[in-house]
Design an enzyme around this catalytic site. Structure first.
Site, PDB file in Angstrom:
ATOM      1  N   GLU A   1      -0.688   6.405  -1.552  1.00 19.40           N
ATOM      2  CA  GLU A   1      -1.519   7.381  -2.260  1.00 19.40           C
ATOM      3  C   GLU A   1      -1.802   8.586  -1.376  1.00 19.40           C
ATOM      4  O   GLU A   1      -1.765   9.733  -1.835  1.00 19.40           O
ATOM      5  CB  GLU A   1      -2.830   6.716  -2.701  1.00 19.40           C
ATOM      6  CG  GLU A   1      -2.651   5.684  -3.805  1.00 19.40           C
ATOM      7  CD  GLU A   1      -3.895   4.873  -4.077  1.00 19.40           C
ATOM      8  OE1 GLU A   1      -3.915   4.184  -5.113  1.00 19.40           O
ATOM      9  OE2 GLU A   1      -4.841   4.905  -3.252  1.00 19.40           O
TER      10      GLU A   1
ATOM     11  N   GLY B   1      -8.274   2.850  -2.242  1.00 19.42           N
ATOM     12  CA  GLY B   1      -7.592   1.739  -1.603  1.00 19.42           C
ATOM     13  C   GLY B   1      -8.048   0.369  -2.039  1.00 19.42           C
ATOM     14  O   GLY B   1      -7.608  -0.630  -1.474  1.00 19.42           O
ATOM     15  N   GLY B   2      -8.924   0.317  -3.062  1.00 23.41           N
ATOM     16  CA  GLY B   2      -9.345  -0.978  -3.558  1.00 23.41           C
ATOM     17  C   GLY B   2      -8.176  -1.809  -4.063  1.00 23.41           C
ATOM     18  O   GLY B   2      -8.200  -3.038  -4.000  1.00 23.41           O
TER      19      GLY B   2
ATOM     20  N   GLY C   1      -6.877   7.754  -9.348  1.00 15.77           N
ATOM     21  CA  GLY C   1      -8.285   7.419  -9.466  1.00 15.77           C
ATOM     22  C   GLY C   1      -8.960   7.368  -8.109  1.00 15.77           C
ATOM     23  O   GLY C   1      -8.410   7.802  -7.094  1.00 15.77           O
TER      24      GLY C   1
END
Length: 227
Positions: A103, A95-96, A82
């Site tokens: 990732e 990176g939330g 996402g």
């Protein structure tokens, strides 16, 4: 439709990009959780997965889906993940959830990167969402000062460590008008592991879930099929 319904719809649409008899890269986050649940329905078609976070790995294993260490895998033909925000150029901020480094590694390794989002994540310019920067603990103050010098407002993510044992500075107030250049510049700051701009290696396919269905955007030159 609710946001969760949109996420579920776009996650299920990503199954069309799964390559049979291979190892699939799987990202992290709420939309990816729906993808993992959908992937369980066709788990017999794949060899297994490589996960970008410990949380995703745990969810995959609970579904009976094999999880490999990336070092044990020869290739990852497709990676599904996402984004916290994305542009029509298929540049992203991620990176939330704190898994940005793993990732970014999976995105670099993968043959193709499929990004899945609900339509609210599409923005004209990156920067509305705070930019996560993964930092070696001893460099926290130094990196914070460097971000302030760049007109950002860094905030330490409290009581949080990444899967790599590092810290996250969430940097507010940046208008990211040249994502590839800023991504490279920030990665050159001593003590930065990586930052959450995914532009030098952006997505090849963007699937956006909306009330009218799933919209597909392709990177220029991408052939539209991973098989």
């Amino acid at each position: 439709m609710t946001q969760d319904e949109l996420k579920k719809r776009v996650a299920e649409a990503a199954l069309q990009y799964v390559v049979d008899n291979t190892v699939i890269g799987v990202g992290s986050g709420s939309t990816v959780n729906f993808f993992i649940d959908a992937l369980a329905s066709i788990k017999g078609r794949i060899e297994g997965t490589v996960a970008a976070s410990e949380a995703s790995a745990e969810r995959l294993r609970k579904h009976g889906i094999r999880v490999f260490d990336l070092n044990a895998v020869a290739e990852v033909p497709v990676y599904v993940d996402g984004a916290d925000e994305v542009t029509e150029n298929l540049h992203m901020v991620k990176g939330g959830g704190g898994a940005l480094t793993r990732e970014k590694i999976l995105a670099a390794v993968a043959g193709s990167f499929v990004c899945i989002c609900d339509a609210s994540k599409l923005v004209p310019v990156l920067g509305r969402f705070p930019l996560p920067v993964e930092v070696i603990p001893m460099a926290r103050s130094h990196v914070g000062r460097e971000m302030v010098r760049r007109k950002a407002q860094p905030v330490l993510r409290e009581n949080y460590r990444t899967d790599n044992g590092n810290l996250i500075l969430d940097c507010w107030g940046l208008a990211i008008v040249d994502p590839p250049a800023l991504e490279a510049e920030l990665n050159d700051i001593a003590g930065v592991v990586t930052n959450g701009i995914f532009a030098r290696r952006g997505a090849d396919v963007l699937l956006l879930g909306g009330d009218n269905g799933v919209r597909t955007l392709l990177k220029e030159g991408f052939r539209g099929s991973i098989r």
